[in-house]
Design a protein around this motif. Structure first.
Motif, mmCIF file in Angstrom:
data_model
loop_
_atom_site.group_PDB
_atom_site.id
_atom_site.type_symbol
_atom_site.label_atom_id
_atom_site.label_comp_id
_atom_site.label_asym_id
_atom_site.label_seq_id
_atom_site.Cartn_x
_atom_site.Cartn_y
_atom_site.Cartn_z
ATOM 1 N N GLU A 64 11.269 40.011 69.768
ATOM 2 C CA GLU A 64 10.822 40.262 68.392
ATOM 3 C C GLU A 64 11.479 39.276 67.432
ATOM 4 O O GLU A 64 10.827 38.711 66.549
ATOM 5 C CB GLU A 64 11.155 41.703 67.996
ATOM 6 C CG GLU A 64 10.802 42.057 66.563
ATOM 7 C CD GLU A 64 9.318 42.017 66.270
ATOM 8 O OE1 GLU A 64 8.959 41.794 65.097
ATOM 9 O OE2 GLU A 64 8.520 42.198 67.206
ATOM 10 N N ARG A 67 9.971 35.808 67.979
ATOM 11 C CA ARG A 67 8.618 35.750 67.415
ATOM 12 C C ARG A 67 8.676 35.579 65.891
ATOM 13 O O ARG A 67 7.954 34.770 65.321
ATOM 14 C CB ARG A 67 7.835 36.999 67.805
ATOM 15 C CG ARG A 67 6.362 36.926 67.463
ATOM 16 C CD ARG A 67 5.556 37.975 68.187
ATOM 17 N NE ARG A 67 5.489 37.755 69.618
ATOM 18 C CZ ARG A 67 4.757 36.817 70.210
ATOM 19 N NH1 ARG A 67 4.026 36.012 69.497
ATOM 20 N NH2 ARG A 67 4.755 36.692 71.522
ATOM 21 N N ARG A 68 9.559 36.321 65.254
ATOM 22 C CA ARG A 68 9.696 36.223 63.794
ATOM 23 C C ARG A 68 10.176 34.835 63.380
ATOM 24 O O ARG A 68 9.626 34.219 62.470
ATOM 25 C CB ARG A 68 10.704 37.256 63.274
ATOM 26 C CG ARG A 68 10.139 38.609 63.001
ATOM 27 C CD ARG A 68 11.096 39.471 62.178
ATOM 28 N NE ARG A 68 12.485 39.409 62.585
ATOM 29 C CZ ARG A 68 13.144 40.386 63.179
ATOM 30 N NH1 ARG A 68 12.545 41.528 63.464
ATOM 31 N NH2 ARG A 68 14.409 40.239 63.508
ATOM 32 N N GLY A 71 7.700 31.992 64.458
ATOM 33 C CA GLY A 71 6.496 32.166 63.645
ATOM 34 C C GLY A 71 6.701 31.714 62.220
ATOM 35 O O GLY A 71 5.843 31.041 61.624
ATOM 36 N N LEU A 126 5.451 32.782 73.907
ATOM 37 C CA LEU A 126 5.671 32.418 72.506
ATOM 38 C C LEU A 126 5.631 30.905 72.321
ATOM 39 O O LEU A 126 5.019 30.396 71.371
ATOM 40 C CB LEU A 126 7.006 32.986 72.023
ATOM 41 C CG LEU A 126 7.463 32.601 70.618
ATOM 42 C CD1 LEU A 126 6.449 33.026 69.573
ATOM 43 C CD2 LEU A 126 8.822 33.209 70.330
ATOM 44 N N GLU A 129 2.008 29.680 72.573
ATOM 45 C CA GLU A 129 1.275 29.979 71.338
ATOM 46 C C GLU A 129 1.663 29.010 70.228
ATOM 47 O O GLU A 129 0.808 28.511 69.489
ATOM 48 C CB GLU A 129 1.558 31.415 70.886
ATOM 49 C CG GLU A 129 0.965 32.474 71.786
ATOM 50 C CD GLU A 129 1.512 33.873 71.484
ATOM 51 O OE1 GLU A 129 2.316 34.033 70.546
ATOM 52 O OE2 GLU A 129 1.109 34.821 72.200
ATOM 53 N N SER A 130 2.948 28.742 70.103
ATOM 54 C CA SER A 130 3.430 27.845 69.047
ATOM 55 C C SER A 130 2.950 26.419 69.273
ATOM 56 O O SER A 130 2.557 25.728 68.318
ATOM 57 C CB SER A 130 4.957 27.878 68.992
ATOM 58 O OG SER A 130 5.398 29.182 68.719
#
Length: 198
Positions: A64, A67-68, A71, A126, A129-130
């Motif tokens: 988490e 991801r924060r 992101g 992650l 995705e990035s």
């Protein structure tokens, strides 16, 4: 009135924040059910009610947090054009230092990922995705790169490496890496895409 589902989400969030603080302060291997519960101001039994083990709590909290953080950086960078976006990435990479709890947490997380497959898989997802978002940004910017996916991977790896090198060798902080990063991102070709300055 708070529903039981909302209360459960709040409790999980409290436990994960407590776990992240303890990872930064004590290290991954020193976090216990009791220490998390005490930090969160909750009963120890709630840790195992919401998570199957302390390791699962640490993995969920770490993913988490990752991801924060990732992101936030990718979003800020890709919201701007050209060198402005690249500047945002460079600002983020150069903002971490060895006293920053986020830096310590990420260091512990990466070490733990060598031992915990679920954490490793979550971080890999992650990163994929990035990289996809960064490749899309390079396409949108019409960057002079042959392969946006490979360039996004190299750019992100270079920024990660820059964080690492700056943490270990303070002399790296004096290097001006802006032009090299512009070239790597394909934003320095023939004076094109010069819409901003990192």
């Amino acid at each position: 009135m708070v529903t039981s589902a909302e209360q459960g989400r709040q409790t999980r969030a409290q436990l994960m924040e407590a776990a992240l603080g303890l990872i930064a302060e004590r290290g991954w291997g020193s976090v216990t059910t009791r220490s998390v519960a005490e930090r969160a101001g909750l009963r120890p039994g709630l840790v195992h009610y919401h998570f199957t083990s302390v390791t699962d709590l640490l993995v969920d909290a770490s993913l988490e947090a990752a991801r924060r953080e990732v992101g936030r950086i990718v979003e800020a960078a890709t919201a701007e054009s050209g060198l402005g976006g690249l500047g945002r990435m460079l600002d983020a990479a150069t903002s971490y230092d060895s006293t920053d709890p986020t830096t310590t947490t990420f260091t512990e997380m990466l070490l733990a990922a060598t031992r915990h497959e679920r954490l490793r898989d979550g971080l890999a997802e992650l990163l994929r995705e990035s990289r996809a978002v960064m490749a899309q940004w390079l396409r949108r910017e019409k960057a002079a790169v042959v392969n946006p996916e490979a360039s996004a991977a190299l750019l992100m790896a270079a920024l990660d490496g820059l964080v690492l090198h700056r943490l270990i060798d303070p002399q790296v902080r004096d290097l001006d890496v802006r032009r090299a990063l512009r070239r790597l991102a394909g934003l320095d070709a023939h004076g094109e895409n010069q819409g901003g300055s990192p």
